[in-house]
Design a protein around this motif. Structure first.
Motif, short mmCIF file in Angstrom:
data_model
loop_
_atom_site.label_atom_id
_atom_site.label_comp_id
_atom_site.label_asym_id
_atom_site.label_seq_id
_atom_site.Cartn_x
_atom_site.Cartn_y
_atom_site.Cartn_z
N VAL A 189 -14.70 -6.59 -14.70
CA VAL A 189 -14.42 -6.29 -16.10
C VAL A 189 -14.75 -4.84 -16.38
O VAL A 189 -15.42 -4.16 -15.60
CB VAL A 189 -15.23 -7.21 -17.05
CG1 VAL A 189 -14.85 -8.67 -16.82
CG2 VAL A 189 -16.73 -7.01 -16.84
N GLU A 190 -14.30 -4.35 -17.53
CA GLU A 190 -14.54 -2.97 -17.91
C GLU A 190 -15.99 -2.79 -18.35
O GLU A 190 -16.51 -3.55 -19.16
CB GLU A 190 -13.60 -2.56 -19.03
CG GLU A 190 -13.69 -1.09 -19.39
CD GLU A 190 -12.61 -0.68 -20.36
OE1 GLU A 190 -12.52 0.52 -20.68
OE2 GLU A 190 -11.85 -1.56 -20.81
N GLY A 191 -16.64 -1.77 -17.78
CA GLY A 191 -18.01 -1.43 -18.16
C GLY A 191 -18.03 -0.18 -19.02
O GLY A 191 -16.99 0.31 -19.46
N THR A 192 -19.21 0.36 -19.24
CA THR A 192 -19.33 1.55 -20.08
C THR A 192 -18.72 2.77 -19.42
O THR A 192 -17.92 3.48 -20.02
CB THR A 192 -20.81 1.81 -20.41
OG1 THR A 192 -21.56 1.85 -19.18
CG2 THR A 192 -21.36 0.69 -21.28
N LEU A 203 -16.44 -2.88 -6.05
CA LEU A 203 -15.11 -3.47 -6.21
C LEU A 203 -14.68 -3.49 -7.67
O LEU A 203 -13.52 -3.24 -7.99
CB LEU A 203 -15.10 -4.90 -5.64
CG LEU A 203 -15.19 -5.00 -4.12
CD1 LEU A 203 -15.41 -6.45 -3.69
CD2 LEU A 203 -13.94 -4.44 -3.45
N ALA A 204 -15.62 -3.77 -8.58
CA ALA A 204 -15.30 -3.75 -10.00
C ALA A 204 -14.90 -2.35 -10.43
O ALA A 204 -13.97 -2.17 -11.23
CB ALA A 204 -16.50 -4.25 -10.81
N GLY A 205 -15.58 -1.34 -9.91
CA GLY A 205 -15.20 0.04 -10.22
C GLY A 205 -13.83 0.38 -9.68
O GLY A 205 -13.06 1.10 -10.33
N TYR A 206 -13.50 -0.13 -8.50
CA TYR A 206 -12.19 0.13 -7.92
C TYR A 206 -11.10 -0.56 -8.74
O TYR A 206 -10.00 -0.04 -8.89
CB TYR A 206 -12.16 -0.37 -6.47
CG TYR A 206 -10.92 0.05 -5.71
CD1 TYR A 206 -10.78 1.35 -5.25
CD2 TYR A 206 -9.89 -0.85 -5.46
CE1 TYR A 206 -9.66 1.75 -4.55
CE2 TYR A 206 -8.76 -0.46 -4.77
CZ TYR A 206 -8.65 0.84 -4.32
OH TYR A 206 -7.52 1.24 -3.64
N TRP A 207 -11.41 -1.74 -9.31
CA TRP A 207 -10.45 -2.43 -10.18
C TRP A 207 -10.11 -1.56 -11.38
O TRP A 207 -8.95 -1.45 -11.76
CB TRP A 207 -11.03 -3.76 -10.63
CG TRP A 207 -10.23 -4.44 -11.70
CD1 TRP A 207 -9.08 -5.16 -11.53
CD2 TRP A 207 -10.49 -4.43 -13.10
NE1 TRP A 207 -8.61 -5.60 -12.74
CE2 TRP A 207 -9.46 -5.17 -13.72
CE3 TRP A 207 -11.50 -3.88 -13.89
CZ2 TRP A 207 -9.42 -5.38 -15.10
CZ3 TRP A 207 -11.46 -4.08 -15.26
CH2 TRP A 207 -10.42 -4.82 -15.85
N MET A 208 -11.12 -0.92 -11.97
CA MET A 208 -10.85 -0.04 -13.11
C MET A 208 -9.98 1.15 -12.70
O MET A 208 -9.10 1.58 -13.45
CB MET A 208 -12.16 0.46 -13.72
CG MET A 208 -12.83 -0.55 -14.64
SD MET A 208 -14.16 0.17 -15.63
CE MET A 208 -13.27 1.37 -16.61
N LYS A 209 -10.21 1.66 -11.50
CA LYS A 209 -9.41 2.79 -11.03
C LYS A 209 -7.95 2.40 -10.87
O LYS A 209 -7.05 3.15 -11.27
CB LYS A 209 -9.96 3.30 -9.69
CG LYS A 209 -9.16 4.47 -9.11
CD LYS A 209 -9.71 4.91 -7.77
CE LYS A 209 -8.95 6.12 -7.24
NZ LYS A 209 -7.50 5.86 -7.09
N SER A 249 -18.01 2.55 -15.76
CA SER A 249 -17.34 2.05 -14.57
C SER A 249 -17.16 0.55 -14.72
O SER A 249 -17.47 -0.02 -15.77
CB SER A 249 -18.17 2.36 -13.32
OG SER A 249 -17.50 1.94 -12.15
N GLY A 250 -16.63 -0.09 -13.68
CA GLY A 250 -16.42 -1.52 -13.76
C GLY A 250 -17.72 -2.29 -13.54
O GLY A 250 -18.67 -1.78 -12.97
N GLU A 251 -17.73 -3.52 -14.00
CA GLU A 251 -18.89 -4.39 -13.81
C GLU A 251 -18.42 -5.72 -13.22
O GLU A 251 -17.32 -6.19 -13.52
CB GLU A 251 -19.61 -4.65 -15.13
CG GLU A 251 -20.24 -3.42 -15.74
CD GLU A 251 -20.95 -3.73 -17.04
OE1 GLU A 251 -20.95 -4.91 -17.44
OE2 GLU A 251 -21.49 -2.79 -17.66
#
Length: 253
Positions: A86-89, A42-48, A91-93
């Motif tokens: 939140v933003e990760g390296t 879900l965090a990765g989808y937020w970044m997308k 992908s999202g975290e």
């Protein structure tokens, strides 16, 4: 009978939903952007979502300046925020929330705990999701399509379960249709062969097996009621606040 304490692993899966910003969560946006049992997905989808807005791939605003999303767990039909996206390296975290007591979606809306000083949203209704993306279903479908493309057989998975069956349900259904009629109490579909007896108060919550606690419903709207998309106001079924429409539409009274 005493409970054995055994819990089926399938039933231990948790369901999480994603909101693209804290302000979206605490206003009228009960429909999450996406759902999954994987908070990092879900965090990765937020970044997308955020990157699609910034690159012009979508016209939605979705709080373009938001630095974090909200990931909430669904508990007894209530959303309880537990993580920030939140933003990760690469992908999202998903970062656990700290320093604030968890609140349900309804409580967050009531006190607007994430609102701006003017207590107003900085987005419009057009920025709200129309449907929720099921990341788990998309992943399974993607795996299936890849298997078909390469001619592979998909993995077969089975589970043995001990089921507690309500042997009184057929009799309760007959009594319900005899007393309330054979038409769905929401949409009016009158097909006795498929209409079911819906519990107003669930059997698991101590609801009585009586005609006072049941109404006839078609399978589609019975399932929608159990999922919280429809509510009983004491006289009739209505669509829940923020819930998407579930067809067919009810007939005019």
């Amino acid at each position: 009978m005493a409970k054995s304490g055994f819990q089926d692993p399938v039933e231990l899966k948790r369901q999480y939903g994603l909101w693209n910003s804290p302000r979206h969560f605490c206003w009228e946006h009960s429909i999450p952007e996406a759902e999954s049992d994987d908070v990092d997905a879900l965090a990765g989808y937020w970044m997308k979502i955020r990157d699609d807005v910034r690159t012009g791939a979508t016209s939605r605003k979705v709080n373009i300046d938001a630095t974090r999303g909200v990931i909430a767990e669904k508990v007894d039909r209530q959303w309880l925020p537990l993580y920030y996206a939140v933003e990760g390296t690469s992908s999202g975290e998903a970062k656990p929330m700290t320093g604030r007591p968890p609140q349900t979606y309804a409580a967050a809306r009531q006190n607007n705990s994430w609102s701006n000083p003017d207590h107003s949203p900085d987005f419009s209704a057009d920025d709200c999701p129309r449907v929720t993306v099921d990341l788990d279903a998309d992943a399974a479908e993607s795996e299936r399509e890849s298997a078909i493309a390469f001619g592979d057989e998909i993995e077969r998975r089975y589970a043995e379960r001990v089921v507690r069956q309500r042997l009184h349900q057929p009799e309760l259904r007959r009594m319900t249709l005899d007393h309330h009629g054979t038409a769905c109490a929401y949409c009016g579909l009158d097909v006795p062969q498929i209409v079911e007896a819906a519990h107003l108060v669930a059997d698991s919550e101590g609801g009585e097996a009586s005609i006072q606690n049941t109404r006839p419903m078609c399978p589609n709207h019975h399932r929608a009621f159990d999922a919280g998309l429809l509510v009983w106001d004491g006289k009739r079924f209505e669509r829940a606040d923020g819930a998407p429409p579930v067809g067919p539409a009810p007939r005019e009274a």
